[in-house]
Design a protein around this motif. Structure first.
Motif, PDB file in Angstrom:
ATOM      1  N   ARG A 137       5.548   6.483 -14.011  1.00  0.00           N
ATOM      2  CA  ARG A 137       4.884   5.383 -13.294  1.00  0.00           C
ATOM      3  C   ARG A 137       4.706   4.178 -14.212  1.00  0.00           C
ATOM      4  O   ARG A 137       4.939   3.032 -13.802  1.00  0.00           O
ATOM      5  CB  ARG A 137       3.523   5.862 -12.776  1.00  0.00           C
ATOM      6  N   SER A 138       4.333   4.417 -15.465  1.00  0.00           N
ATOM      7  CA  SER A 138       4.149   3.323 -16.416  1.00  0.00           C
ATOM      8  C   SER A 138       5.456   2.588 -16.670  1.00  0.00           C
ATOM      9  O   SER A 138       5.498   1.352 -16.752  1.00  0.00           O
ATOM     10  CB  SER A 138       3.582   3.857 -17.731  1.00  0.00           C
ATOM     11  N   ALA A 139       6.557   3.342 -16.788  1.00  0.00           N
ATOM     12  CA  ALA A 139       7.868   2.728 -17.030  1.00  0.00           C
ATOM     13  C   ALA A 139       8.245   1.805 -15.873  1.00  0.00           C
ATOM     14  O   ALA A 139       8.734   0.682 -16.086  1.00  0.00           O
ATOM     15  CB  ALA A 139       8.925   3.815 -17.229  1.00  0.00           C
ATOM     16  N   ILE A 140       8.037   2.255 -14.667  1.00  0.00           N
ATOM     17  CA  ILE A 140       8.366   1.443 -13.493  1.00  0.00           C
ATOM     18  C   ILE A 140       7.488   0.194 -13.432  1.00  0.00           C
ATOM     19  O   ILE A 140       7.969  -0.915 -13.164  1.00  0.00           O
ATOM     20  CB  ILE A 140       8.220   2.278 -12.209  1.00  0.00           C
ATOM     21  N   GLU A 141       6.207   0.363 -13.710  1.00  0.00           N
ATOM     22  CA  GLU A 141       5.296  -0.786 -13.670  1.00  0.00           C
ATOM     23  C   GLU A 141       5.656  -1.825 -14.725  1.00  0.00           C
ATOM     24  O   GLU A 141       5.671  -3.029 -14.457  1.00  0.00           O
ATOM     25  CB  GLU A 141       3.856  -0.314 -13.869  1.00  0.00           C
ATOM     26  N   PHE A 142       5.972  -1.346 -15.960  1.00  0.00           N
ATOM     27  CA  PHE A 142       6.312  -2.276 -17.039  1.00  0.00           C
ATOM     28  C   PHE A 142       7.591  -3.058 -16.727  1.00  0.00           C
ATOM     29  O   PHE A 142       7.683  -4.252 -16.994  1.00  0.00           O
ATOM     30  CB  PHE A 142       6.478  -1.519 -18.365  1.00  0.00           C
TER      31      PHE A 142
ATOM     32  N   MET B 249      10.148   8.254  -5.214  1.00  0.00           N
ATOM     33  CA  MET B 249       9.440   7.342  -4.310  1.00  0.00           C
ATOM     34  C   MET B 249      10.166   7.217  -2.975  1.00  0.00           C
ATOM     35  O   MET B 249       9.537   7.214  -1.903  1.00  0.00           O
ATOM     36  CB  MET B 249       9.292   5.961  -4.954  1.00  0.00           C
ATOM     37  N   ILE B 250      11.489   7.133  -3.015  1.00  0.00           N
ATOM     38  CA  ILE B 250      12.273   7.047  -1.776  1.00  0.00           C
ATOM     39  C   ILE B 250      12.070   8.301  -0.940  1.00  0.00           C
ATOM     40  O   ILE B 250      11.892   8.248   0.281  1.00  0.00           O
ATOM     41  CB  ILE B 250      13.765   6.835  -2.098  1.00  0.00           C
ATOM     42  N   ALA B 251      12.095   9.442  -1.606  1.00  0.00           N
ATOM     43  CA  ALA B 251      11.902  10.712  -0.894  1.00  0.00           C
ATOM     44  C   ALA B 251      10.522  10.776  -0.260  1.00  0.00           C
ATOM     45  O   ALA B 251      10.342  11.318   0.843  1.00  0.00           O
ATOM     46  CB  ALA B 251      12.104  11.879  -1.848  1.00  0.00           C
ATOM     47  N   TYR B 252       9.526  10.189  -0.941  1.00  0.00           N
ATOM     48  CA  TYR B 252       8.163  10.185  -0.413  1.00  0.00           C
ATOM     49  C   TYR B 252       8.028   9.205   0.757  1.00  0.00           C
ATOM     50  O   TYR B 252       7.343   9.488   1.754  1.00  0.00           O
ATOM     51  CB  TYR B 252       7.183   9.808  -1.527  1.00  0.00           C
TER      52      TYR B 252
ATOM     53  N   GLN C 226       0.822  -1.203   0.000  1.00  0.00           N
ATOM     54  CA  GLN C 226       0.000   0.000   0.000  1.00  0.00           C
ATOM     55  C   GLN C 226       0.866   1.268   0.000  1.00  0.00           C
ATOM     56  O   GLN C 226       0.544   2.255  -0.667  1.00  0.00           O
ATOM     57  CB  GLN C 226      -0.940  -0.014   1.202  1.00  0.00           C
ATOM     58  N   GLN C 227       1.956   1.228   0.738  1.00  0.00           N
ATOM     59  CA  GLN C 227       2.848   2.395   0.774  1.00  0.00           C
ATOM     60  C   GLN C 227       3.497   2.633  -0.587  1.00  0.00           C
ATOM     61  O   GLN C 227       3.607   3.787  -1.049  1.00  0.00           O
ATOM     62  CB  GLN C 227       3.927   2.204   1.839  1.00  0.00           C
ATOM     63  N   VAL C 228       3.917   1.528  -1.239  1.00  0.00           N
ATOM     64  CA  VAL C 228       4.522   1.664  -2.570  1.00  0.00           C
ATOM     65  C   VAL C 228       3.500   2.206  -3.561  1.00  0.00           C
ATOM     66  O   VAL C 228       3.823   3.070  -4.402  1.00  0.00           O
ATOM     67  CB  VAL C 228       5.078   0.305  -3.047  1.00  0.00           C
ATOM     68  N   GLN C 229       2.261   1.726  -3.481  1.00  0.00           N
ATOM     69  CA  GLN C 229       1.216   2.226  -4.387  1.00  0.00           C
ATOM     70  C   GLN C 229       0.971   3.717  -4.180  1.00  0.00           C
ATOM     71  O   GLN C 229       0.788   4.473  -5.146  1.00  0.00           O
ATOM     72  CB  GLN C 229      -0.077   1.439  -4.168  1.00  0.00           C
ATOM     73  N   ARG C 230       0.953   4.138  -2.901  1.00  0.00           N
ATOM     74  CA  ARG C 230       0.748   5.572  -2.631  1.00  0.00           C
ATOM     75  C   ARG C 230       1.917   6.391  -3.181  1.00  0.00           C
ATOM     76  O   ARG C 230       1.724   7.492  -3.702  1.00  0.00           O
ATOM     77  CB  ARG C 230       0.592   5.803  -1.129  1.00  0.00           C
ATOM     78  N   ALA C 231       3.131   5.848  -3.063  1.00  0.00           N
ATOM     79  CA  ALA C 231       4.298   6.571  -3.580  1.00  0.00           C
ATOM     80  C   ALA C 231       4.257   6.650  -5.102  1.00  0.00           C
ATOM     81  O   ALA C 231       4.571   7.698  -5.695  1.00  0.00           O
ATOM     82  CB  ALA C 231       5.583   5.885  -3.108  1.00  0.00           C
ATOM     83  N   MET C 232       3.855   5.560  -5.760  1.00  0.00           N
ATOM     84  CA  MET C 232       3.785   5.557  -7.224  1.00  0.00           C
ATOM     85  C   MET C 232       2.700   6.480  -7.733  1.00  0.00           C
ATOM     86  O   MET C 232       2.802   7.045  -8.836  1.00  0.00           O
ATOM     87  CB  MET C 232       3.547   4.131  -7.726  1.00  0.00           C
ATOM     88  N   ALA C 233       1.657   6.659  -6.933  1.00  0.00           N
ATOM     89  CA  ALA C 233       0.563   7.544  -7.353  1.00  0.00           C
ATOM     90  C   ALA C 233       1.026   8.994  -7.448  1.00  0.00           C
ATOM     91  O   ALA C 233       0.371   9.817  -8.101  1.00  0.00           O
ATOM     92  CB  ALA C 233      -0.599   7.427  -6.373  1.00  0.00           C
TER      93      ALA C 233
END
Length: 263
Positions: A210-215, A248-251, A196-203
């Motif tokens: 975001r698409s590049a990371i998901e792919f 994402m790390i910063a978030y 859940q935390q990773v999803q919030r960061a990716m949002a």
């Protein structure tokens, strides 16, 4: 006597050779009966080293004898009794280990517990009530403290059942098992919180990043395949992924610090 013993050994070896060549239940049972004395001798010896009944050890010993009969090779030139003893004794020791208690009680206390059961029954008939600790200690000729330690050790020798009640509420009962943490559930719970935390960061990321990371990380695509999908160069995909991870790390860092502080 020597002649009779030699005759029995000779007959036993003939039966073992016959069983090796043509196994049958009848011949195996005859061999078990012929060697029953060996089982009884070992069971008698082991019974003096533990608190299990002789009869139980004897029955378990016959299983070891059967295993020995099945595996004995007369061509090896070994005496069957020497071959069978480790099997018989080993079966008994396996049984004792399976029945073993978590708390190891000294042999003297085991003997006192056995004798105490007999004396307790005698005093119960004599007095018409349960004897006190002082009366039991006097009957066994030990101190009251030692008798109480014997009783406590006997009560604590077996592990508690997870179904044991530790608390009763108005509409339910809490067992010991209910109070134990489920490590697997806790692990899954931690994974879900991390997801859940990773999803919030990716949002928080820009859509193409975001698409590049998901792919790449979720779908297993190469950077070249991702570049073709989102209409940029592979180098740009690499830069977007690197920048997105940094964001994402910063978030996530402030949240991780906050979580550690709460713990």
């Amino acid at each position: 006597m020597t002649t009779q013993t030699s005759s029995l050994r000779s007959r036993g070896m003939e039966m073992l050779i016959g069983y090796k060549q043509n196994p049958s239940v009848k011949l195996r049972n005859d061999l078990v009966r012929l060697n029953a004395g060996l089982v009884r001798k070992i069971a008698h010896r082991v019974s003096h080293q533990c608190s299990e009944p002789y009869e139980d050890l004897e029955q378990i010993g016959y299983l070891g004898l059967i295993r020995a009969i099945e595996r004995f090779d007369p061509a090896q030139g070994c005496a069957f009794s020497s071959f069978a003893v480790p099997y018989i004794r080993g079966e008994m020791l396996h049984f004792l280990r399976d029945r073993g208690t978590t708390v190891k009680i000294p042999r003297r206390w085991q003997d006192l517990q056995k004798e105490g059961q007999k004396r307790q029954a005698e005093l119960l008939r004599q007095y018409g009530r349960q004897p006190s600790d002082y009366e039991m200690a006097a009957a066994l000729e030990v101190s009251v403290n030692e008798w109480r330690e014997v009783k406590l050790a006997n009560r604590n020798r077996m592990p508690l059942s997870l179904d044991a009640t530790v608390c009763k509420q108005i509409d339910s009962t809490i067992t010991l098992g209910d109070t134990l943490p489920d490590a697997h559930y806790q692990f899954l719970q931690i994974l879900e919180e991390d997801r859940q935390q990773v999803q919030r960061a990716m949002a928080q990321l820009e859509e193409k990043t975001r698409s590049a990371i998901e792919f790449v990380f979720f779908n297993g695509l190469s950077r070249k395949e991702v570049a073709e999908r989102i209409g940029v160069s592979p180098m740009t995909v690499t830069r977007r992924i690197q920048r997105g991870i940094e964001q994402m790390i910063a978030y996530l860092q402030p949240q991780l610090v906050q979580t550690d502080a709460e713990c």
